[in-house]
Every structure is written in structure tokens, then in C-alpha cells.
Design a protein around this motif. Structure first.
Motif, short mmCIF file in Angstrom:
data_model
loop_
_atom_site.label_atom_id
_atom_site.label_comp_id
_atom_site.label_asym_id
_atom_site.label_seq_id
_atom_site.Cartn_x
_atom_site.Cartn_y
_atom_site.Cartn_z
N ALA A 259 10.19 29.71 17.01
CA ALA A 259 10.85 30.74 16.20
C ALA A 259 9.85 31.82 15.81
O ALA A 259 8.66 31.54 15.62
N VAL A 260 10.33 33.05 15.70
CA VAL A 260 9.54 34.18 15.22
C VAL A 260 10.29 34.81 14.06
O VAL A 260 11.48 35.13 14.18
N PRO B 82 13.43 28.01 10.38
CA PRO B 82 14.83 28.37 10.57
C PRO B 82 15.67 27.20 11.04
O PRO B 82 15.18 26.30 11.74
N GLU B 83 16.93 27.21 10.66
CA GLU B 83 17.84 26.14 11.07
C GLU B 83 18.07 26.17 12.58
O GLU B 83 17.94 27.19 13.23
N GLY B 84 18.37 24.99 13.12
CA GLY B 84 18.63 24.90 14.55
C GLY B 84 17.38 24.83 15.40
O GLY B 84 17.47 24.94 16.62
N THR B 85 16.23 24.66 14.78
CA THR B 85 14.97 24.53 15.52
C THR B 85 14.31 23.20 15.16
O THR B 85 14.67 22.57 14.16
N PRO B 86 13.34 22.75 15.95
CA PRO B 86 12.63 21.52 15.62
C PRO B 86 11.90 21.60 14.27
O PRO B 86 11.47 20.57 13.74
N ALA B 87 11.77 22.81 13.72
CA ALA B 87 11.07 22.98 12.45
C ALA B 87 12.04 23.10 11.28
O ALA B 87 11.62 23.45 10.17
N ALA B 88 13.31 22.80 11.50
CA ALA B 88 14.32 23.03 10.46
C ALA B 88 14.03 22.31 9.15
O ALA B 88 14.37 22.80 8.07
N SER B 89 13.39 21.16 9.20
CA SER B 89 13.11 20.39 7.99
C SER B 89 11.69 20.59 7.48
O SER B 89 11.20 19.82 6.64
#
Length: 289
Positions: free
Chosen positions: A119-120, A199-206
Motif C-alpha cells: 500500500a502507498v 489500509p483495510e484489505g491488505t496484509p497490514a490491515a491489523s
């Protein structure tokens, strides 16, 4: 992608036709019958010599004036500080934050790492991207703009947010900030950790504030930029005792953060983004101003 400074983009969907002059090309060489030249009279020779002397004097005077004032029509190199300050919008996002970062020897024990961008974030003010205390700490150098991106490792077990703060400071201001960070050990303070971008919907969402595990904040001095990053576990587990990257990477470190290589993640991603920025700024600096 962002156009280079001074470039005028073509209209959407259009193609700019190269400019061509409206007269046909002439042959490489043409031959014309020469006319006889009459003998030059003495008074004409003297007058021509005087004109030459006067012309050389005017040219020499103009050149001297330009040299003394530093005024020249020739292209001059752009200052690294000037080029870097505008890099957040003049350098393409895939250059600032490549889709893939290669970390040869960047992992624990010299293992290789690969990080993929997930994500960017849109460019923002520092107020939107930094915790209040870190924002206050960087206030002395001002904030032109901030850009961030989040990466995950090849196994998707770790996530890292990396950011670039483009400041308004000159070289002395950045050096003062660097000295302050070094002498006061500000880079090791937990209350100065960077924020995550999740951001939501990415592996980094949490990947929230409670999941921050290791971090680095590095004020540069050659260009007006502060490079920062923060890493954590991709599964969203909370971290009670975050650890600075330098401590987590130290020999003999045995915390879960160190064993998971999260210090290496934060430092490795930050270093490679920094290197890419330096290369981009060097290319901008070499271009005529």
C-alpha cells in the motif's frame, strides 16, 4: 507518475507531435560560384581592426561581469537540497517506493530479505502522519510534505511502514536535528515511534499502534529529509515492549522482536528506500537548473 520539473504533459489521451520546422532540409554542402574580391583599402583595414578590438573588449567585459556576479546563461546544477525538497511530487511513486525491495544480507545473520509493497498512502501533512510528540520534535525543521508506504516480507509474517518527511530546513538545520537525535538518544524513545499505515484489505490491515514492535527515525544531513519506519507482526498481535531497531539487531538480543527479525525489517526497508531517494535526488541534481 509525476512529470519531471518544468515538463508540460500532453493532453489526456493525446500524443504530442514533435515540432518540425516548415522548410525543407538543405544539402550537407552547397557550392556557389565565388566572386572576385577587390583589393582592401588601407582605411577599411584600419576600421575593421578597430571594430575587432572594440568587439573583443565588449565581449571580455560582459564575460568578466558575468563571472563576477555569477550570472550565466549556461545551465547550472541544481542544489541537492532544492532537488530533494521537491522530490515528493517530482519523483515517480515507484521510484520513491519500489514495488519490490531486495535486501541482500539484510536479515538476521546476513540472510537475504525481499519486501513487497502492499500500500502507498496519499501524500499528507506531518500533522496527519505523525504522533503529536514526534511532530513537536521535528518542528524545528518544518514539514514540507510526508509520504508513506507499507511493505510485507516474502512470508507475509512481518509488515513495515516506511515514511519520508520532506522538511523546510537548510543544511545547518538538518545537522542540528541530527545532533540532537544523537546526543539525546531520541531515536530510542518509544513515545517518538512513527505511526503505521494499515489500509483495510491488505496484509497490514491489523497493523495498528498497539502492534508496533521495532522502529527507526533517521534525520539525514545531505538532503532535507527524515527517514522513518516501524515494523510489526502481520498477524496483528499486540506488542507490550517495543524495541528500537538498533537494539533488536544487536548481537545477543533474545527478545521475540529480535528473534523475529523485526529490527532488521524496519532498518532494512528504511535503508533501501533511503538509497533509492538519494539516487533519484542525485539524478535531479545533475540536470541543468
Amino acid at each position: 507518475m509525476t512529470p519531471a520539473p518544468g515538463a508540460v504533459p500532453p493532453p489526456p489521451g493525446g500524443y504530442r507531435t514533435p515540432v518540425r520546422y516548415g522548410f525543407p532540409e538543405t544539402p550537407v554542402e552547397t557550392t556557389t560560384r565565388l566572386r572576385p574580391v577587390r583589393p582592401r583599402q588601407r582605411w577599411r583595414t584600419a576600421a575593421a581592426a578597430a571594430c575587432v578590438v572594440l568587439g573583443l573588449g565588449l565581449i571580455g567585459g560582459a564575460a568578466t561581469g558575468a563571472w563576477l556576479t555569477g550570472d550565466s546563461s549556461a545551465g547550472t546544477a541544481t542544489s541537492p537540497y532544492t532537488a530533494a525538497r521537491a522530490a515528493w511530487h517530482s519523483v515517480p511513486v515507484d521510484t520513491l517506493f519500489p514495488r519490490t525491495l531486495k535486501g541482500r544480507g539484510a536479515g538476521p545473520g546476513g540472510t537475504h530479505r525481499t519486501w513487497n509493497r502492499v500500500a502507498v498512502a496519499a501524500d499528507s501533512t506531518c500533522k496527519d502522519g505523525l504522533d503529536p510528540l514526534l511532530l513537536t520534535t521535528l518542528r524545528s525543521v518544518g514539514c514540507e510534505r510526508m509520504v508513506r508506504a507499507t511493505y510485507t516480507d516474502a512470508t507475509r509474517s512481518a509488515v513495515t511502514t516506511v515514511g519520508l518527511v520532506f522538511t523546510e530546513a537548510d543544511a545547518s538545520g538538518m545537522q542540528a536535528l541530527r545532533t540532537r537525535f544523537t546526543e539525546q538518544k531520541l531515536g530510542a524513545r518509544k513515545d517518538l515511534m512513527p505511526r503505521t499505515y494499515a489500509p483495510e484489505g491488505t496484509p497490514a490491515a491489523s497493523f495498528g499502534n498497539g502492534q508496533r514492535a521495532s522502529w527507526t527515525v533517521n534525520p539525514l544531513t545531505e538532503i532535507p529529509v527524515v527517514v522513518l519506519s516501524v515494523s510489526g507482526f502481520a498477524d496483528g498481535r499486540a506488542v507490550a515492549e517495543p524495541q528500537p531497531a538498533a537494539d533488536a539487531m544487536a548481537s545477543g538480543a533474545e527478545t521475540d522482536i529480535a528473534q523475529a527479525g523485526l529490527g532488521h525489517e524496519a532498518k532494512g526497508v528504511a535503508d533501501r528506500v533511503e538509497r533509492g531517494l538519494r539516487t533519484a535526488v542525485a539524478e535531479l541534481t545533475e540536470q541543468p537548473g
